[in-house]
Design an enzyme around this catalytic site. Structure first.
Site, PDB file in Angstrom:
ATOM      1  N   ALA A  12       0.864  -1.178   0.000  1.00  0.00           N
ATOM      2  CA  ALA A  12       0.000   0.000   0.000  1.00  0.00           C
ATOM      3  C   ALA A  12       0.900   1.227   0.000  1.00  0.00           C
ATOM      4  O   ALA A  12       2.113   1.107  -0.113  1.00  0.00           O
ATOM      5  CB  ALA A  12      -0.919  -0.017   1.219  1.00  0.00           C
ATOM      6  N   SER A  13       0.307   2.415   0.095  1.00  0.00           N
ATOM      7  CA  SER A  13       1.129   3.627   0.050  1.00  0.00           C
ATOM      8  C   SER A  13       0.275   4.861   0.297  1.00  0.00           C
ATOM      9  O   SER A  13      -0.945   4.843   0.100  1.00  0.00           O
ATOM     10  CB  SER A  13       1.800   3.801  -1.325  1.00  0.00           C
ATOM     11  OG  SER A  13       2.556   2.679  -1.690  1.00  0.00           O
ATOM     12  N   ASN A  14       0.956   5.932   0.697  1.00  0.00           N
ATOM     13  CA  ASN A  14       0.415   7.283   0.622  1.00  0.00           C
ATOM     14  C   ASN A  14       1.286   8.074  -0.346  1.00  0.00           C
ATOM     15  O   ASN A  14       2.516   7.942  -0.319  1.00  0.00           O
ATOM     16  CB  ASN A  14       0.449   7.992   1.982  1.00  0.00           C
ATOM     17  CG  ASN A  14      -0.346   7.273   3.039  1.00  0.00           C
ATOM     18  OD1 ASN A  14      -1.481   6.861   2.815  1.00  0.00           O
ATOM     19  ND2 ASN A  14       0.242   7.104   4.216  1.00  0.00           N
TER      20      ASN A  14
ATOM     21  N   ASN B 250      -4.417   4.556  -2.219  1.00  0.00           N
ATOM     22  CA  ASN B 250      -4.793   3.227  -2.703  1.00  0.00           C
ATOM     23  C   ASN B 250      -6.254   3.044  -3.062  1.00  0.00           C
ATOM     24  O   ASN B 250      -6.626   1.952  -3.511  1.00  0.00           O
ATOM     25  CB  ASN B 250      -4.364   2.116  -1.731  1.00  0.00           C
ATOM     26  CG  ASN B 250      -2.889   2.178  -1.395  1.00  0.00           C
ATOM     27  OD1 ASN B 250      -2.520   2.389  -0.251  1.00  0.00           O
ATOM     28  ND2 ASN B 250      -2.048   2.028  -2.402  1.00  0.00           N
TER      29      ASN B 250
END
Length: 789
Positions: A229-231, A503
């Protein structure tokens, strides 16, 4: 806090002392490079060619992670059963689960097939082939220079240690490319056998034991929830101090295994000068920055595959019909060497491919191989050899518009959004990635049955009719490859205020954007968003309104570091007030087994908690376990979701509903009982339980789970023996500021560069991450180092 000048001078000297000059051979061609390190162990590579730069990257990665790379080579070559036995378990790259070695080996020998991978990369561009050759030569240079008797003891003397080949690299790159598609279905492919062959089915197949529909299988088969996942946030000249731009890259990737990031700077004068990170085995920087452009990625919500329902010939489960004509499945015999009680044998499996893709079985999702139907898997990335070229072209771009053109030209970034910022003050969100070319009319025309329509409606599981060639993915001459959506139908936005993604789909990359003409494959719109998306947009909303308690209304790198590392718990801010309102009426709760649990300690801890998931936060663990189960209560929220206000809804707790109220109190009682049994006070500090262990000390680490909506995301193994063991989440973080007088780059690799405990770069960045500190990142053509808090 900047470190002192004497200390800085010492660190620069260390970088120079650690420098080495290497002359690695790549396919008979000399590929010289120089390699030095800064105090964090970041590999600073300088070469006159791309081949040399990749050789430096491969050499440095092998220095720090040789056994990890060798283990990965064993996986992608389907050789785990040969060396470790068929029943040992191996974590699946794309999930929190594991599978047995035999299933993994069958999958990799069938799906990540060596001959197909070699053929695919024989057609790649020249720069890609140079980078591949260079990386392989660098790894092998390390092995020959170090010798097998001096490598990491974790794999020293193991039968599976060997030099690397370009064929290995082709498999690695194909494996990375299908991470969000075929790699989700290891057991589904490995266990696919036609009816009547049940006796030959491997033990990991659940086809006989699980015939009923399983909603969890349906959901996971549709859009597998990657632990990746990520920001990603980018702020343009209208919202930043100094009229430049700011980019925050915050990927949440595994802390173990081949999907760990590795920090490097690759400099080829006049060709490439880029700093950032790459995954193990990838020969180019994937997230990073150059002098004028910075970029990062988030895992996309777009669809990467579809299923095809095949109508089978009566009495012949290996023949299917397309447009009324018989088509024979292609049989593929897979042979896996297997070590059993010290002796080497073989396991043989016959799997099948069709014109639509390979056959698989997911009985829990209703996708079984019967006498009437079989199901084929269409993977949009199985023929994608454009990934290395795509990242190389981004690294060479100077503006977000050039980056957009490179992404659109290649459509090679396999399964991630791109968020970028440049020195002109423009920022970009783009999901210019391969997606099956299927529109709404195509879906309506090609659903094979009312049951398939129900699967799409209930689980977003797209099954198309395989009996008609008209239902295959459409070919568009303007697309980068056959069967994929052309760039004109993919979401891209270039702005001067901001873009962000955590995401969810493109829908709320900036709520002011009025999207139109976007393919339905790009992800859902008008649906509830994950809590990190809402936390991000709430954070931006408050900053621009000047209501976040910080001075001013614009963004700076210091603001963003504070907002990220503060570890605010969005779920708590959404529901805790309503929960605490029950305190006066409920000092105890009766559990389903009739026991009574006093709640006084829980109320005290939660009322005093700072609603953060920082190492010093007291009570965060209690809320985490409460919310882990409470979030699943039906009819939970006081304010329901509305697409008219997706940032602020749903919200609150529906405590007026007796069933909801009872379930909430019992969830709190279960959490409190769990920690009492473990001897952990409800007001204990999170850092006393959430930590990493080295051989000599504990490192408390901040962060919260995905379901808590903590931007500083850190996911852990289930609470065991008084401990949350982190295993993925915040990995590499970069804060990049482009401004009129230059560039400022700060960041950290949370788990550090090396997996070798002998290395000075093993866990060496973790103490700074624990304290919420970042380092000055190596900038193009610069080698300074600072520490900021």
């Amino acid at each position: 806090m900047k470190i002192s000048q004497p200390r800085l001078a010492a660190l620069v000297s260390l970088s120079l002392v650690l420098g080495t000059s290497c002359n690695a051979s790549a396919g008979g061609t000399e590929a010289p490079f120089s390699l030095s390190r800064n105090a964090q162990g970041v590999a600073l590579i300088h070469a006159s060619t791309l081949t040399g730069a990749a050789a430096g990257l491969g050499f440095a990665y092998a220095q720090d992670n040789f056994c990890l790379l060798q283990d990965y080579l064993m996986t992608v070559n389907g050789e785990r059963s040969r060396h470790l036995g068929p029943d040992a378990r191996v974590p699946m790259q794309i999930d929190r689960a594991s599978t047995v070695n035999l299933a993994s080996d069958i999958f990799y020998r069938f799906y990540v097939d060596g001959a197909r991978a070699d053929q695919l990369y024989a057609g790649a561009d020249q720069s890609t082939r140079e980078l591949i050759a260079g990386y392989v030569s660098g790894v092998n240079r390390y092995l020959s220079q170090t010798g097998v008797n001096a490598i990491d003891p974790a794999c020293r003397g193991k039968s599976w240690v060997r030099p690397m080949t370009t064929a290995d690299m082709h498999k690695i790159l194909l494996d990375k490319t299908v991470l969000a598609s075929g790699a989700n279905f290891i057991e589904a492919f490995a266990g696919a056998t036609p009816p009547g062959a049940g006796a030959l089915a491997p033990a990991f197949s659940k086809s006989a034991a699980q015939p009923e529909l399983d909603l969890e299988h349906l959901r996971r088969a549709s859009r597998p929830e990657l632990p990746l996942a990520s920001n990603a946030w980018a702020f343009g000249r209208d919202t930043t101090l100094g009229r430049g731009s700011l980019l925050v890259g915050n990927p949440h990737f595994p802390w173990t295994g081949s999907n760990r990031f590795y920090q490097a700077r690759m400099t080829v004068p006049g060709v490439l000068d880029v700093s950032g990170v790459a995954l193990g085995g990838v020969p180019i920087i994937q997230i990073g920055f150059n002098k004028r452009l910075s970029w990062t990625h988030t895992v996309s919500a777009a669809r990467r595959f579809t299923f095809f329902e095949l109508d089978l010939k009566p009495g012949d489960p290996l023949t299917y019909y397309v447009d009324g004509a018989e088509q024979r499945m292609e049989a593929v015999d897979v042979n896996v060497p297997v070590l059993v009680i010290g002796a080497l044998g073989n396991v043989n499996r016959r799997l099948y491919r069709t014109a639509f893709g390979p056959v698989l079985v997911i009985p829990g999702a209703g996708l079984s191989w019967s006498s009437a139907h079989a199901y084929a898997f269409g993977d949009v990335n199985i023929g994608n050899n454009r990934i290395v070229r795509s990242w190389l072209d981004i690294g060479r771009a100077s503006t977000v518009r050039q980056a957009r053109d490179a992404l659109a030209r290649n459509i090679g970034i396999p399964w991630v959004n791109t968020v970028a910022a440049d020195s002109t003050g423009e920022v970009m969100y783009a999901d210019l990635t391969p997606m099956p070319n299927v529109d709404q009319a195509h879906i309506a025309r090609c659903l094979p049955s009312p049951g398939a329509a129900a699967l799409l409606r209930v689980a977003d599981l797209l099954v198309l009719r395989g009996s008609s060639s008209d239902c295959a993915w459409k070919h568009d001459s303007s697309a980068a490859a056959p069967g994929i959506v052309p760039a004109a139908q993919l979401p891209v936005a270039i702005r001067t205020d901001y873009v962000a993604n955590s995401n969810d789909s493109y829908w709320l990359a900036n709520p002011a954007i009025a999207w139109s003409g976007i393919t339905p494959m790009a992800g859902p719109v008008g649906v509830p968003q994950r809590l990190r998306t809402r936390a991000t947009l709430t954070m931006i909303e408050r900053r621009l309104a000047g209501s976040d308690g910080l001075p001013g209304r614009q963004f700076s790198a210091a603001h963003l570091q504070k907002l990220l590392f503060n570890s605010d718990n969005f779920a708590a801010n959404m529901v805790l007030d309503d929960l605490l309102a029950l305190r006066g009426s409920y000092q105890a709760v009766t559990m389903p087994d009739g026991t009574e649990v006093a709640l006084g300690e829980a109320w005290d801890a939660l009322s005093r908690w700072d609603r953060r998931s920082a190492t010093s936060s007291r009570g965060a663990h209690l809320f985490r376990e409460f919310w882990r189960s409470a979030r699943l209560i039906p009819n939970l929220h006081r304010i329901a979701f509305t697409p008219r206000d997706p940032i602020h809804t749903p919200a609150g707790l529906n405590t007026d509903d007796v069933a909801v109220r009872s379930a909430l109190l019992q969830a709190l009682g279960r959490a409190l009982t769990m920690f009492r049994a473990a001897g952990v006070p409800p007001n204990a500090q999170l850092g006393a339980m959430q930590y990493m262990l080295s051989s000599t000390r504990k490192f408390a680490v901040p962060g919260g789970e995905e379901f808590e909506g903590v931007l500083n995301k850190l996911e852990s193994r289930p609470f065991t023996d008084g401990h949350y063991q982190p295993y993925f989440g915040v990995s590499y973080v970069q804060f990049i500021s482009h401004h009129p007088h230059g560039l400022s780059a700060e960041g950290i690799l949370s788990y550090s560069q090396s997996t070798d405990p002998r290395s000075p770069y093993y866990l060496n960045q973790l103490p700074a991450f624990s304290r919420g500190e970042v380092f000055r990142l190596p900038e193009p053509e610069q080698r300074g180092l600072w520490l900021h808090k």
